[in-house]
Design an enzyme around this catalytic site. Structure first.
Site, PDB file in Angstrom:
ATOM      1  N   THR A 184       0.858  -1.192   0.000  1.00  0.00           N
ATOM      2  CA  THR A 184       0.000   0.000   0.000  1.00  0.00           C
ATOM      3  C   THR A 184       0.892   1.239   0.000  1.00  0.00           C
ATOM      4  OG1 THR A 184      -0.040   0.005   2.390  1.00  0.00           O
ATOM      5  CG2 THR A 184      -1.829  -1.147   1.291  1.00  0.00           C
ATOM      6  N   GLU A 329      -5.998  -3.564  -1.141  1.00  0.00           N
ATOM      7  CA  GLU A 329      -6.432  -4.726  -0.366  1.00  0.00           C
ATOM      8  C   GLU A 329      -7.492  -5.562  -1.068  1.00  0.00           C
ATOM      9  OE1 GLU A 329      -5.667  -1.815   0.701  1.00  0.00           O
ATOM     10  OE2 GLU A 329      -4.805  -1.858   2.700  1.00  0.00           O
ATOM     11  N   LYS A 440     -12.526  18.483  10.757  1.00  0.00           N
ATOM     12  CA  LYS A 440     -13.438  18.487  11.909  1.00  0.00           C
ATOM     13  C   LYS A 440     -13.625  19.918  12.405  1.00  0.00           C
ATOM     14  CE  LYS A 440     -11.610  14.020  12.711  1.00  0.00           C
ATOM     15  NZ  LYS A 440     -10.222  14.009  12.289  1.00  0.00           N
ATOM     16  N   TRP A 445     -18.272  17.091  10.781  1.00  0.00           N
ATOM     17  CA  TRP A 445     -17.342  16.729   9.721  1.00  0.00           C
ATOM     18  C   TRP A 445     -17.591  17.510   8.440  1.00  0.00           C
ATOM     19  CZ3 TRP A 445     -17.455  10.640   9.867  1.00  0.00           C
ATOM     20  CH2 TRP A 445     -16.737  10.212  10.992  1.00  0.00           C
TER      21      TRP A 445
HETATM   22  P1  AMP Z   1      -4.829   2.435  -2.976  1.00  0.00           P
HETATM   23  O1  AMP Z   1      -4.742   1.209  -2.165  1.00  0.00           O
HETATM   24  O2  AMP Z   1      -3.527   3.148  -3.136  1.00  0.00           O
HETATM   25  O3  AMP Z   1      -5.506   2.226  -4.289  1.00  0.00           O
HETATM   26  O4  AMP Z   1      -5.766   3.460  -2.174  1.00  0.00           O
HETATM   27  C1  AMP Z   1      -7.083   3.123  -1.797  1.00  0.00           C
HETATM   28  C2  AMP Z   1      -7.813   4.364  -1.325  1.00  0.00           C
HETATM   29  O5  AMP Z   1      -8.025   5.277  -2.411  1.00  0.00           O
HETATM   30  C3  AMP Z   1      -9.206   4.109  -0.797  1.00  0.00           C
HETATM   31  O6  AMP Z   1      -9.198   3.615   0.516  1.00  0.00           O
HETATM   32  C4  AMP Z   1      -9.841   5.493  -0.912  1.00  0.00           C
HETATM   33  O7  AMP Z   1      -9.461   6.329   0.161  1.00  0.00           O
HETATM   34  C5  AMP Z   1      -9.210   6.045  -2.176  1.00  0.00           C
HETATM   35  N1  AMP Z   1     -10.155   5.875  -3.303  1.00  0.00           N
HETATM   36  C6  AMP Z   1     -10.173   4.917  -4.238  1.00  0.00           C
HETATM   37  N2  AMP Z   1     -11.173   5.117  -5.125  1.00  0.00           N
HETATM   38  C7  AMP Z   1     -11.840   6.239  -4.727  1.00  0.00           C
HETATM   39  C8  AMP Z   1     -12.977   6.964  -5.203  1.00  0.00           C
HETATM   40  N3  AMP Z   1     -13.644   6.608  -6.302  1.00  0.00           N
HETATM   41  N4  AMP Z   1     -13.370   8.060  -4.510  1.00  0.00           N
HETATM   42  C9  AMP Z   1     -12.698   8.471  -3.402  1.00  0.00           C
HETATM   43  N5  AMP Z   1     -11.610   7.830  -2.911  1.00  0.00           N
HETATM   44  C10 AMP Z   1     -11.180   6.729  -3.552  1.00  0.00           C
END
Ligand code: AMP
Length: 542
Positions: A184, A329, A440, A445
């Site tokens: 990640t 994940e 916040k 929020w």
């Molecule tokens: P990654 O593992 O680097 O792909 O990051 C995952 C995170 O990207 C998620 O937990 C979200 O916070 C963010 N994310 C992915 N898709 C979206 C979306 N369509 N809108 C807002 N946040 C997103």
């Protein structure tokens, strides 16, 4: 139990490339490598060279379960690595080259990678980390001939596979064996390794191919604008083989000029990528008065896609945007095809759904909980922490003992996604924020994402980022940072008036600042941590 009478065939990644190789010798894979050279090949050749690569890996001592890393752009060789490494049961570890050097050597050490395959532009990086990564016994440069390098144990990829016969067939592995490892992005703390099994990859690939997933099918020509080091290119390199789609791999050049050129020369019908890429493509199309007639569908996700982007793509270029949400994940967790009911609603109602982060996709169950772990109603307005579970959701992280990543709910563990969201009764999710980015103010929020999306609709605003900064009276208040079109002066009133109809009045940013650049993480998300540090000393006007 009365068992069903089906054949015992394992779900393996090798089955995907075997299928494509058997049936798609005339389906093209078009790749631009890191030197800018164009390669036209097909699925049968990709399979053949992946088989040769497997033999070569075995010759270098790679065995089942060993981790083999790639630091590479999207091209045909990276695609061969996807299949050649996993085909013999070793684990494909895709490393994000945009991470800092220290993080890269940390990840290689944590994974105990034995071999690393790199594009030649990453040679300086490999030379810098080689002495700190003792598990790596061979560096393979993805070129015809070995370039000059101080690396002691380096070889050229084409030499390596040229000298190999192809393995006759892939071994029959257990479908639960590890196939891929992807860390990640880890903007705070160390990155966490997500290890997917063959079974998990095949199942998520199937979901990706469904009509409600990315609708990947054999009639598509797909441009992969998601890097293959980000969440396995959203499973599209696997889905394209399962479906037998034409695949266009753009190499390192993800500039709008290059992407538009690929779309128009390769008759691309579908593409996927993060919003920032498509924002720059749209800007380029407008500036150059260019059209992209073949493209009819885009999957946009990874961070929130602004509604104005989707409206422009559809109204001006005829491109339907499926807004998707997912994470390393699990890869894809939602997608944006309209249901039959929504298709009958007004265009405005449809667009309201489109701006949400897609609908729950079969295979990834989603749930919202409050601070006490109690389930929150799916009423479309009450926010909660988003949890996920399913056969391709990570149950734990590689070599990490951390119970806080999952819940201990009475009905079994769920992954804590770290996202705050609302959900409605049709499974549409709206990501309010990352839990750590939510602003916040006075105990309530404010969604930084909603502010940003509204701000991008203001005249002359190319990109926007909202961060919560300490405020004496309210705890935190939103500061909006905007990247403006060249030559456009900052007009705070105009920007705030554009945002006003979309949010509660107390959400309106207290101050708007024009910046020259908005920083992004290695996976294209706005780097809020950098911005918060950058504006730590900011003083609100009295
Ligand atoms: P990654 O593992 O680097 O792909 O990051 C995952 C995170 O990207 C998620 O937990 C979200 O916070 C963010 N994310 C992915 N898709 C979206 C979306 N369509 N809108 C807002 N946040 C997103």
């Amino acid at each position: 139990m009365l068992r069903g009478l089906n054949m015992d065939r394992q779900l393996l990644i090798s089955g995907l490339i075997d299928y494509a190789g058997r049936n798609h010798s005339s389906t093209e894979v078009v790749a631009t490598d890191s030197t800018g050279t164009l390669h036209r090949t097909n699925w049968t050749n990709i399979r053949w060279r992946a088989l040769q690569l497997s033999t070569a890996l075995k010759r270098h001592g790679i065995q089942q379960g060993d981790r083999v890393a790639t630091i590479a752009w999207n091209d045909h060789r990276h695609l061969e690595l996807y299949y050649g490494i996993t085909g013999i049961g070793s684990v494909l570890h895709t490393v994000n080259p945009r991470l800092r050097e220290q993080q890269i050597s940390w990840i290689i050490n944590h994974a105990e990678d034995q071999m690393v395959f790199i594009d030649p532009d990453f040679l300086p990086l490999a030379e810098a980390v080689a002495s700190e990564t003792p598990s790596v016994h061979t560096w393979v440069i993805l070129t015809n001939e070995l370039p000059e390098t101080s690396l002691e144990n380096a070889i050229a990829y084409e030499d390596m596979i040229d000298r190999s016969d192809a393995v006759e067939e892939w071994p029959l592995l257990d479908e639960w064996s590890a196939a891929t490892l992807c860390y990640t992005s880890g903007t705070t703390g160390n990155p966490k390794g997500v290890m997917q099994s063959h079974r998990s990859i095949v199942l998520q690939t199937w979901a990706t191919c469904t009509g409600d997933g990315h609708d990947v099918n054999s009639s598509q020509s797909i441009l992969l604008a998601v890097p293959m080091f980000h969440v396995n290119g959203w499973a599209i390199p696997f889905a394209a083989a399962m479906a037998g789609s034409k695949l266009v791999l753009p190499g390192p050049d993800l500039s709008p000029e290059a992407l538009v050129r690929h779309i128009n020369t390769e008759n691309v019908t579908f593409s996927a990528g993060v919003p920032t890429i498509w924002l720059s493509v749209v800007q380029y199309l407008k500036e150059t008065d260019t059209d992209i007639p073949s493209l009819n569908r885009l999957a946009v996700g990874g961070s929130a896609a602004p509604r104005s982007l989707m409206d422009t793509l559809e109204d001006d270029y005829g491109v339907f945007v499926s807004h998707v949400w997912g994470m390393t994940e699990m890869t894809q967790g939602s997608a944006g095809r309209f249901t039959h009911r929504i298709q009958g609603l007004s265009r405005e109602e449809q667009r309201r759904r489109q701006a949400m982060a897609g609908r729950e996709l079969y295979g990834v169950e989603l749930r919202l909980v409050d601070g006490d772990g109690e389930e929150v109603e799916r009423d479309g307005v009450t926010p909660g922490e988003l949890l996920a579970r399913g056969p391709w959701v990570a149950a734990s992280y590689f070599e990490l003992d951390d119970e806080s990543t999952h819940t201990s709910s009475p009905d079994g563990p769920w992954l804590r996604t770290g996202d705050v969201a609302t959900m409605d009764d049709e499974g549409y999710i709206s990501i309010v924020d990352r839990a750590k980015d939510v602003i916040k103010s006075g105990g309530e929020w404010i969604s930084s994402i909603e502010l940003e999306n509204a701000a991008v609709g203001a005249p002359g605003v190319l990109e926007a980022a909202a961060v919560g900064l300490p405020h004496q009276r309210w705890g935190e208040r939103p500061l909006l940072l905007v990247l403006l079109e060249a030559g456009k002066p900052l007009n705070t009133t105009e920007i705030l008036e554009s945002i006003r109809p979309h949010v509660a009045s107390w959400w309106l940013p207290d101050e708007v600042v024009a910046v020259d650049e908005i920083p992004h993480t290695g996976t294209g998300k706005i780097d809020k941590k950098v911005l918060r540090d950058q504006f730590a000393g900011f003083e609100w006007p009295k």
